[in-house]
Every structure is written in C-alpha cells, then in structure tokens.
Design a protein around this motif. Structure first.
Motif, PDB file in Angstrom:
ATOM      1  N   SER A 110     -42.216 -51.132  30.335  1.00 46.42           N
ATOM      2  CA  SER A 110     -41.532 -50.705  29.171  1.00 46.42           C
ATOM      3  C   SER A 110     -42.785 -49.356  28.952  1.00 46.42           C
ATOM      4  N   CYS A 111     -44.104 -49.923  28.900  1.00 47.49           N
ATOM      5  CA  CYS A 111     -45.210 -50.067  28.989  1.00 47.49           C
ATOM      6  C   CYS A 111     -45.255 -48.083  29.431  1.00 47.49           C
ATOM      7  N   ARG A 112     -45.116 -48.866  31.129  1.00 45.97           N
ATOM      8  CA  ARG A 112     -45.584 -47.627  32.400  1.00 45.97           C
ATOM      9  C   ARG A 112     -44.904 -46.759  31.832  1.00 45.97           C
ATOM     10  N   LEU A 113     -43.288 -47.376  32.437  1.00 50.25           N
ATOM     11  CA  LEU A 113     -41.951 -45.963  31.735  1.00 50.25           C
ATOM     12  C   LEU A 113     -42.178 -45.088  30.693  1.00 50.25           C
ATOM     13  N   ARG A 114     -43.008 -45.827  30.344  1.00 52.10           N
ATOM     14  CA  ARG A 114     -43.048 -44.714  28.717  1.00 52.10           C
ATOM     15  C   ARG A 114     -44.163 -43.704  28.907  1.00 52.10           C
ATOM     16  N   TRP A 115     -45.073 -44.565  29.586  1.00 56.49           N
ATOM     17  CA  TRP A 115     -46.003 -43.271  29.797  1.00 56.49           C
ATOM     18  C   TRP A 115     -45.415 -42.124  31.063  1.00 56.49           C
ATOM     19  N   THR A 116     -45.069 -42.544  32.142  1.00 64.51           N
ATOM     20  CA  THR A 116     -44.612 -41.831  33.399  1.00 64.51           C
ATOM     21  C   THR A 116     -43.158 -41.016  32.867  1.00 64.51           C
ATOM     22  N   ASN A 117     -42.643 -41.428  31.972  1.00 63.06           N
ATOM     23  CA  ASN A 117     -41.272 -40.487  32.104  1.00 63.06           C
ATOM     24  C   ASN A 117     -41.858 -39.729  30.681  1.00 63.06           C
ATOM     25  N   TYR A 118     -42.718 -39.894  30.218  1.00 66.00           N
ATOM     26  CA  TYR A 118     -42.948 -39.896  28.635  1.00 66.00           C
ATOM     27  C   TYR A 118     -44.328 -38.886  28.022  1.00 66.00           C
ATOM     28  N   LEU A 119     -45.108 -39.725  27.833  1.00 65.11           N
ATOM     29  CA  LEU A 119     -46.717 -38.906  27.413  1.00 65.11           C
ATOM     30  C   LEU A 119     -47.260 -38.753  28.815  1.00 65.11           C
ATOM     31  N   ARG A 120     -47.365 -39.118  29.890  1.00 65.68           N
ATOM     32  CA  ARG A 120     -48.379 -39.047  30.541  1.00 65.68           C
ATOM     33  C   ARG A 120     -48.498 -37.102  30.577  1.00 65.68           C
ATOM     34  N   PRO A 121     -49.875 -36.633  30.264  1.00 64.14           N
ATOM     35  CA  PRO A 121     -50.616 -36.025  30.296  1.00 64.14           C
ATOM     36  C   PRO A 121     -49.624 -34.276  30.813  1.00 64.14           C
ATOM     37  N   ASP A 122     -49.684 -34.536  32.330  1.00 69.33           N
ATOM     38  CA  ASP A 122     -48.923 -33.892  33.059  1.00 69.33           C
ATOM     39  C   ASP A 122     -47.663 -33.457  33.139  1.00 69.33           C
ATOM     40  N   ILE A 123     -46.971 -34.406  31.961  1.00 66.62           N
ATOM     41  CA  ILE A 123     -45.469 -34.003  32.437  1.00 66.62           C
ATOM     42  C   ILE A 123     -44.995 -32.517  31.627  1.00 66.62           C
ATOM     43  N   LYS A 124     -44.155 -31.675  32.145  1.00 70.56           N
ATOM     44  CA  LYS A 124     -43.567 -30.308  31.950  1.00 70.56           C
ATOM     45  C   LYS A 124     -42.355 -30.687  30.724  1.00 70.56           C
ATOM     46  N   ARG A 125     -42.423 -30.189  30.161  1.00 67.77           N
ATOM     47  CA  ARG A 125     -41.541 -30.395  29.126  1.00 67.77           C
ATOM     48  C   ARG A 125     -40.830 -29.321  28.924  1.00 67.77           C
ATOM     49  N   GLY A 126     -39.407 -29.334  27.817  1.00 68.85           N
ATOM     50  CA  GLY A 126     -38.689 -27.713  28.245  1.00 68.85           C
ATOM     51  C   GLY A 126     -37.685 -27.684  28.962  1.00 68.85           C
ATOM     52  N   ASN A 127     -37.116 -26.945  28.982  1.00 66.74           N
ATOM     53  CA  ASN A 127     -35.661 -26.841  30.272  1.00 66.74           C
ATOM     54  C   ASN A 127     -35.660 -26.723  31.215  1.00 66.74           C
ATOM     55  N   PHE A 128     -35.613 -27.101  32.090  1.00 63.81           N
ATOM     56  CA  PHE A 128     -35.187 -26.649  33.629  1.00 63.81           C
ATOM     57  C   PHE A 128     -34.637 -24.934  33.853  1.00 63.81           C
ATOM     58  N   THR A 129     -36.131 -24.156  34.505  1.00 61.43           N
ATOM     59  CA  THR A 129     -35.532 -23.358  35.354  1.00 61.43           C
ATOM     60  C   THR A 129     -34.954 -23.040  36.339  1.00 61.43           C
TER      61      THR A 129
END
Length: 329
Positions: A52-71
DNA sequence: AATGTATACAACCGCCTGGCC
DNA sequence: AGGCCAGGCGGTTGTATACAT
C-alpha cells in the motif's frame, strides 16, 4: 507457489490515505529512501502494508508526478501507443513523463475509451466499429465531440476545422465498414493484424495533430525496436500504412491524404516487439516481422463521388466534400 | 432540499516475473 | 531445481463528487 497476499495481516489500515499518513511516508522516504517496502511501514510508523505504501508513493506522492488534466498531445500519445501496445499501461506511461500507469489506465477507461466509441472506433482494435447502426448513430456525437474539441484546442498548428475532420473520419469509417462487409477488400484483411492498427503509428491523429510515434517507441522501449524513416508531415491523419504493396484496386479504400507526390514521402517501418506478438495475425505469415511501405496517397473524396451510386450516401458524401478538406497546402 | 444516478479516480487484489538462496 | 521474496503489472472495486430528477 501460492504466495499469500501481502496485506492479509490483521489490523493493517486500508482505504484512503490521510494527510498525516502521507506526511509520514514522504518524510521517511526523503530521509531514508524507500528501501524494502515491506519493512518501510514499521520504520515509518505507518499501520499499512508495504504494498500500500509503495502504491501510494508511486501513484500519488512521488515528487515528479505531473498533476492536472491531460493535454491533447498526451491524449494522442496514449491513443497511438494503445493502438500499438494494447493495455500495456506501464509501457505507455514510460512515454509520458510524470504520468503513472494507473492514471493513464483510469484516464483511458473514463475518457479516451468513450471518446473513441463516440467516434465510431473500436477502442480495443482501433478499427472502425463494424455495425452500421452504431457508425451512423455516432454522427451527432462525433460532430459534437469534434466541436467541443475545437473549442478546447489551443494548438496553433491545427489548420482546419475539427468538425470537418470528424465528418471525414466518420465517412472514412463508414466506407471501411461497407468495404469490409463486401468482403472484397484485401486491405481490410491485412488490417486485422498489427499493422492494421499502426495507422496511428504514422501520424494517425483524431484531432489533426501530427506526431512521429515510431521515434517515441524506439527511444523509450527496450523491448521495442522500431526503425522508422517517417518524415513528419502533418495531416496524414487518415492514411493507412498498408497500401502500396497491395495494388490500389477499385475496392480498396482510398486515402484521406494529399495526392501530391512531394507530400507522399516513403514510409518504412520495421517492428519487432514482444508486446506486439499478441497482435499478430497468425494466419498472415508476414505479420510477425514485417516491413510495410507507403508512398502513395490519394484523395478519396473525388473517387467516392464517382462510385457512390446510392443517393443517400451521395448526399452525405457531397455534404462532407463541400466542406474544406483537411489537406494542407 | 432530498434522493438517485453517473462519473472520476484512488486504492486494492491477485497474479506474474525475476532475483536470491 | 525449487522455494521464497520483493516488486511490477493489469483488472477491479470503493468512495467522493457532480449532476439529474
């Protein structure tokens, strides 16, 4: 081997993460790295399983994740790659920096899949849907979607009306369906294999943008080798990649691209990809490792006018052809 | 305003793969 | 060779929110 689930321990929390949990996880990983995910929750003071920790990190918390709508460009990348790779979300995500496989998968299921269906395209095969009623019924939604897309489209490279594109795509789909039903079109048979889908590979773009996906694939997939000489020329959107080894007989579908020879640049793509093997039509020996070429483009609106005898179809075709065509100068 | 329904997306589940012993 | 483990992956579910009635 029968391994037990990692999260079956009693007492471990499940469900949405709280801000406090997020902060603990981020703090721990920033200080120590994630190390062993199984050991992490205890070290970080979290009542979660490592997975659960790994998924939370890789899918949401990782600093390089791009948020927002898809272009729109990202959308097109997903559609193109999905046509080549299928539901290989992680491979697709590898070509979209900052996007996770989970996010792309969700976006596909909630947005893109429906968009393709509305346009009369089967989201699994990326071919026109084969029931005529669906194709015809798609017209209003298709045009509406195209108009919406027009409004949303900020890309200055788009040089023509998206409604026209939508109409052209619909008409193209209908003709393909009719041709397929007549069962006399060798091109459609070929289209059942991998390369029938790779029309996306060569700049296929539902929204009138161009992109060279061969290069993307070559650059980013270790297991995917695409050698391409595609020269980027816009608005080859409706071209089929499998045309010229097969003589252009009167039953094959003409191309929705300019006819001028200078625009008809030779395309040669060699694909060897373990992911793609699933797509190969085993009845077609040439499909397992194939080269196809394209050097002939022909505007089909003119031809249709000659061949469409039914007045109903002619009306549709004439109406569509009266619009400015998506042919660049 | 209350309720029902649809949609979006975070999170989970279970299987698979590869590395290590 | 076979068992164990960690991590990756794709499919599915659960829940919050938006929208319709």
């Amino acid at each position: 081997m029968g391994r037990s689930p990692c999260c079956d321990e009693n007492g471990l929390k499940k469900g949405p993460w709280t801000q406090e949990e997020d902060e603990k996880l981020i703090d721990h990983i920033e200080k120590h790295g994630h190390g062993s995910w199984r050991a992490l929750p205890k070290q970080a003071g979290l009542n979660r399983c490592g997975k659960s920790c790994r998924l939370r990190w890789t899918n949401y918390l990782r600093p390089d994740i791009k948020r927002g709508n898809f272009t729109e460009e990202e959308e097109q990348t997903i559609i193109n790659l999905h046509s080549l790779l299928g539901n290989k979300w992680s491979s697709i995500a590898g070509n979209l920096p900052g996007r996770t496989d989970n996010e792309i998968k969700n976006y596909w299921n909630t947005h893109l899949r429906k968009k393709l269906l509305q346009m009369g395209i089967d989201p699994v095969t990326h071919r026109p849907r084969t029931d005529h009623l669906n194709v015809l019924a798609a017209l209003p939604q298709l045009i509406a979607a195209a108009n919406f897309n027009s409004l949303m489209n900020l890309n200055q490279n788009v040089q023509f009306d998206a409604t026209t594109l939508a109409k052209a795509q619909l008409l193209h789909n209908m003709i393909q369906v009719l041709s397929a039903n007549n069962n006399i079109n060798p091109t459609m048979q070929t289209n059942n294999n991998l390369f029938g889908q790779s029309h996306y590979l060569e700049n296929q773009n539902l929204f009138g943008q161009s992109q060279n996906f061969s290069n993307i694939l070559e650059d980013n997939h270790e297991d995917l080798m695409v050698k391409s000489q595609i020269i980027d020329h816009p608005f080859d959107s409706f071209s089929s990649p499998i045309q010229n080894d097969v003589q252009h007989d009167r039953n094959s579908l003409p191309l929705l691209v300019p006819a001028s020879p200078e625009e008809s640049k030779q395309t040669q793509v060699v694909i060897k990809n373990k992911d793609m093997e699933n797509y190969h039509d085993t009845s077609n020996p040439s499909s397992s490792n194939s080269t196809f070429t394209q050097d002939h483009h022909q505007p089909w609106c003119d031809i249709i006018d000659d061949e469409a005898s039914d007045s109903y179809w002619k009306d549709i075709i004439e109406q569509t052809c009266s619009e400015p065509w998506p042919f660049h100068e």
